[in-house]
Design a protein around this motif. Structure first.
Motif, PDB file in Angstrom:
ATOM      1  N   GLU A 105      12.905  -2.284  45.983  1.00 15.45           N
ATOM      2  CA  GLU A 105      12.486  -3.607  46.459  1.00 15.45           C
ATOM      3  C   GLU A 105      10.965  -3.750  46.380  1.00 15.45           C
ATOM      4  N   THR A 106      10.266  -2.662  46.694  1.00 19.24           N
ATOM      5  CA  THR A 106       8.803  -2.693  46.543  1.00 19.24           C
ATOM      6  C   THR A 106       8.442  -2.874  45.062  1.00 19.24           C
ATOM      7  N   ASP A 107       9.244  -2.265  44.186  1.00 19.70           N
ATOM      8  CA  ASP A 107       8.982  -2.381  42.745  1.00 19.70           C
ATOM      9  C   ASP A 107       9.474  -3.711  42.207  1.00 19.70           C
ATOM     10  N   SER A 108       9.289  -4.755  42.948  1.00 27.99           N
ATOM     11  CA  SER A 108       9.659  -6.096  42.479  1.00 27.99           C
ATOM     12  C   SER A 108       8.723  -7.111  43.132  1.00 27.99           C
ATOM     13  N   ASN A 109       8.775  -8.331  42.646  1.00 23.89           N
ATOM     14  CA  ASN A 109       7.983  -9.433  43.222  1.00 23.89           C
ATOM     15  C   ASN A 109       6.476  -9.144  43.247  1.00 23.89           C
ATOM     16  N   TYR A 110       5.903  -8.947  42.065  1.00 22.24           N
ATOM     17  CA  TYR A 110       4.480  -8.639  41.946  1.00 22.24           C
ATOM     18  C   TYR A 110       3.595  -9.886  41.814  1.00 22.24           C
ATOM     19  N   SER A 111       4.212 -11.027  41.560  1.00 21.70           N
ATOM     20  CA  SER A 111       3.430 -12.243  41.300  1.00 21.70           C
ATOM     21  C   SER A 111       2.551 -12.617  42.488  1.00 21.70           C
ATOM     22  N   ILE A 112       1.463 -13.353  42.193  1.00 24.43           N
ATOM     23  CA  ILE A 112       0.532 -13.743  43.255  1.00 24.43           C
ATOM     24  C   ILE A 112       0.680 -15.238  43.591  1.00 24.43           C
ATOM     25  N   ILE A 113       0.370 -16.103  42.637  1.00 19.14           N
ATOM     26  CA  ILE A 113       0.496 -17.545  42.915  1.00 19.14           C
ATOM     27  C   ILE A 113       1.850 -18.043  42.391  1.00 19.14           C
ATOM     28  N   PHE A 114       2.037 -17.961  41.067  1.00 23.51           N
ATOM     29  CA  PHE A 114       3.271 -18.481  40.465  1.00 23.51           C
ATOM     30  C   PHE A 114       4.359 -17.408  40.461  1.00 23.51           C
ATOM     31  N   SER A 115       5.559 -17.818  40.875  1.00 23.35           N
ATOM     32  CA  SER A 115       6.654 -16.837  40.947  1.00 23.35           C
ATOM     33  C   SER A 115       7.292 -16.595  39.583  1.00 23.35           C
ATOM     34  N   PHE A 116       6.978 -17.458  38.600  1.00 27.51           N
ATOM     35  CA  PHE A 116       7.717 -17.320  37.334  1.00 27.51           C
ATOM     36  C   PHE A 116       7.342 -16.089  36.523  1.00 27.51           C
ATOM     37  N   TRP A 117       6.236 -15.434  36.817  1.00 32.72           N
ATOM     38  CA  TRP A 117       5.915 -14.189  36.072  1.00 32.72           C
ATOM     39  C   TRP A 117       6.982 -13.139  36.361  1.00 32.72           C
ATOM     40  N   ASP A 118       7.420 -13.063  37.617  1.00 31.82           N
ATOM     41  CA  ASP A 118       8.489 -12.109  37.959  1.00 31.82           C
ATOM     42  C   ASP A 118       9.820 -12.528  37.335  1.00 31.82           C
ATOM     43  N   PHE A 147       8.519 -22.310  41.934  1.00 39.27           N
ATOM     44  CA  PHE A 147       7.210 -22.220  41.262  1.00 39.27           C
ATOM     45  C   PHE A 147       6.255 -21.210  41.876  1.00 39.27           C
ATOM     46  N   ILE A 148       6.273 -21.100  43.197  1.00 44.15           N
ATOM     47  CA  ILE A 148       5.257 -20.230  43.802  1.00 44.15           C
ATOM     48  C   ILE A 148       5.872 -19.113  44.656  1.00 44.15           C
ATOM     49  N   VAL A 149       5.045 -18.102  44.891  1.00 43.41           N
ATOM     50  CA  VAL A 149       5.476 -16.966  45.709  1.00 43.41           C
ATOM     51  C   VAL A 149       5.461 -17.399  47.175  1.00 43.41           C
ATOM     52  N   THR A 150       6.576 -17.157  47.860  1.00 45.90           N
ATOM     53  CA  THR A 150       6.719 -17.604  49.246  1.00 45.90           C
ATOM     54  C   THR A 150       6.847 -16.380  50.181  1.00 45.90           C
ATOM     55  N   PRO A 151       6.740 -16.593  51.506  1.00 46.52           N
ATOM     56  CA  PRO A 151       6.795 -15.452  52.438  1.00 46.52           C
ATOM     57  C   PRO A 151       8.061 -14.594  52.313  1.00 46.52           C
ATOM     58  N   ARG A 152       9.214 -15.223  52.135  1.00 54.67           N
ATOM     59  CA  ARG A 152      10.440 -14.417  52.028  1.00 54.67           C
ATOM     60  C   ARG A 152      10.413 -13.577  50.751  1.00 54.67           C
ATOM     61  N   MET A 153       9.941 -14.149  49.663  1.00 51.22           N
ATOM     62  CA  MET A 153       9.884 -13.404  48.392  1.00 51.22           C
ATOM     63  C   MET A 153       8.931 -12.217  48.519  1.00 51.22           C
ATOM     64  N   HIS A 154       7.735 -12.443  49.056  1.00 51.77           N
ATOM     65  CA  HIS A 154       6.764 -11.350  49.121  1.00 51.77           C
ATOM     66  C   HIS A 154       7.144 -10.320  50.194  1.00 51.77           C
ATOM     67  N   GLY A 155       7.870 -10.769  51.217  1.00 53.44           N
ATOM     68  CA  GLY A 155       8.335  -9.839  52.255  1.00 53.44           C
ATOM     69  C   GLY A 155       9.142  -8.697  51.654  1.00 53.44           C
ATOM     70  N   ILE A 156       9.930  -9.006  50.626  1.00 54.39           N
ATOM     71  CA  ILE A 156      10.762  -7.989  49.967  1.00 54.39           C
ATOM     72  C   ILE A 156       9.882  -6.962  49.245  1.00 54.39           C
ATOM     73  N   HIS A 157       8.739  -7.396  48.731  1.00 52.57           N
ATOM     74  CA  HIS A 157       7.812  -6.475  48.050  1.00 52.57           C
ATOM     75  C   HIS A 157       7.240  -5.429  49.022  1.00 52.57           C
ATOM     76  N   HIS A 158       7.231  -5.734  50.316  1.00 51.96           N
ATOM     77  CA  HIS A 158       6.679  -4.789  51.297  1.00 51.96           C
ATOM     78  C   HIS A 158       7.762  -3.939  51.959  1.00 51.96           C
ATOM     79  N   SER A 159       8.958  -3.914  51.378  1.00 53.91           N
ATOM     80  CA  SER A 159      10.070  -3.151  51.944  1.00 53.91           C
ATOM     81  C   SER A 159       9.870  -1.650  51.742  1.00 53.91           C
ATOM     82  N   MET A 160      10.509  -0.855  52.619  1.00 52.03           N
ATOM     83  CA  MET A 160      10.470   0.602  52.468  1.00 52.03           C
ATOM     84  C   MET A 160      11.425   1.095  51.381  1.00 52.03           C
ATOM     85  N   VAL A 161      12.294   0.220  50.885  1.00 52.17           N
ATOM     86  CA  VAL A 161      13.195   0.602  49.797  1.00 52.17           C
ATOM     87  C   VAL A 161      12.430   0.465  48.477  1.00 52.17           C
ATOM     88  N   LYS A 162      12.334   1.578  47.749  1.00 55.63           N
ATOM     89  CA  LYS A 162      11.461   1.635  46.567  1.00 55.63           C
ATOM     90  C   LYS A 162      11.762   0.528  45.549  1.00 55.63           C
TER      91      LYS A 162
END
Ligand SMILES: [Zn+2]
Length: 281
Positions: free
Chosen positions: A208-221, A191-206
């Motif tokens: 991976e950064t172009d994924s996991n944009y959700s803020i509270i609920f993970s289901f938008w992604d 249901f929600i965005v967690t540290p491991r999920m958002h960690g991938i959004h901050h990756s140097m691999v493009k």
């Protein structure tokens, strides 16, 4: 209203959240740090001061003012139909979160917005202090987008404030470097965005950064197929490849960064794991 809700309830909750996850990420580290922790904390907090001031003195009053005015104007989806108050509450909460998913995509895809959001992504480690590292320019831009969303959704003033408190708490949570028990995180991540999920959004691999944009609920992604979970946290290199030199990431340079010529993303050649797309420990 802002004083009685945001200042009296929201601020202590957010300070409590900060202290809790600050202690947790010290004791249970998720990703290995590459930079000096205290040096980054000082940089991130000082960079965040103008954005913080704008959030409390301009952004929140502007959102609440628009929501109050909209009670007269009656523009927005929530004013189009009747129904119990709780239903409008849930509806506005979900749509506010969806609008922030879209806003986050725009921050990455529109060059003028990326200039500002880049400051947040240049952090070479990811922890709770990163959740404050936003350039004040990004805050100014969000007033227009999120203001329009507040009106179009027809969110009530109280809803705007409650959403904002949860939004800030969620941002602190998913940026923190806390290693949660894997099964607990897997369950939360449904249901929600967690540290491991958002960690991938901050990756140097493009990709991976172009994924996991959700803020509270993970289901938008999940709905938009922008979710990427199959990456071990110890394989992530955090940051933006063209801005990986920490000598260039001083307080002054970060505040000026949006007004310089922005470097292209140097793609790091690393094969993507296209397998199961399930969360990895
Ligand atoms: Zn981002």
């Amino acid at each position: 209203m802002i004083k009685s809700i945001f200042d009296s309830y929201g601020t202590p909750v957010l300070i409590g959240m900060f202290l809790l996850f600050f202690i947790l990420e010290t004791k249970f580290e998720l990703r290995k740090r590459v930079q000096n922790r205290w040096k980054r904390i000082v940089i991130n907090f000082i960079v965040s001061i103008p954005a913080f001031a704008l959030l409390r003195l301009l952004f929140i009053p502007a959102m609440v003012w628009l929501a109050v005015k909209n009670q007269d104007w009656q523009i927005g989806i929530n004013y189009l139909f009747g129904g119990p108050a709780w239903m409008k509450f849930v509806f506005a909460f979900l749509l506010l979160d969806y609008s922030n998913y879209i806003w986050h995509i725009l921050l990455h895809k529109l060059p003028v917005l990326w200039r500002f959001h880049l400051v947040h992504h240049t952090d070479l480690d990811l922890d709770i202090s990163t959740s404050f590292r936003f350039h004040f320019g990004e805050m100014i831009g969000s007033i227009f987008f999120r203001g329009a969303a507040t009106i179009l959704i027809g969110a009530a003033p109280l809803m705007v404030l409650i959403y904002e408190i949860v939004f800030e708490a969620a941002t602190q949570f998913h940026h923190s470097n806390t290693k949660l028990p894997f099964r607990l995180e897997k369950a939360l991540n449904i249901f929600i965005v967690t540290p491991r999920m958002h960690g991938i959004h901050h990756s140097m691999v493009k990709k991976e950064t172009d994924s996991n944009y959700s803020i509270i609920f993970s289901f938008w992604d999940r709905i938009h197929k922008t979710i990427r979970l199959n990456k071990h946290q110890n394989e992530i290199v955090t940051g933006v490849p063209a801005y990986a030199d920490e000598r260039e990431l001083t307080i002054g340079k970060l505040l000026k960064l949006p007004f310089t010529s922005i470097r292209k993303w140097k793609e790091t050649e690393r094969p993507l794991d296209e397998s199961d797309n399930k969360l990895k420990s």
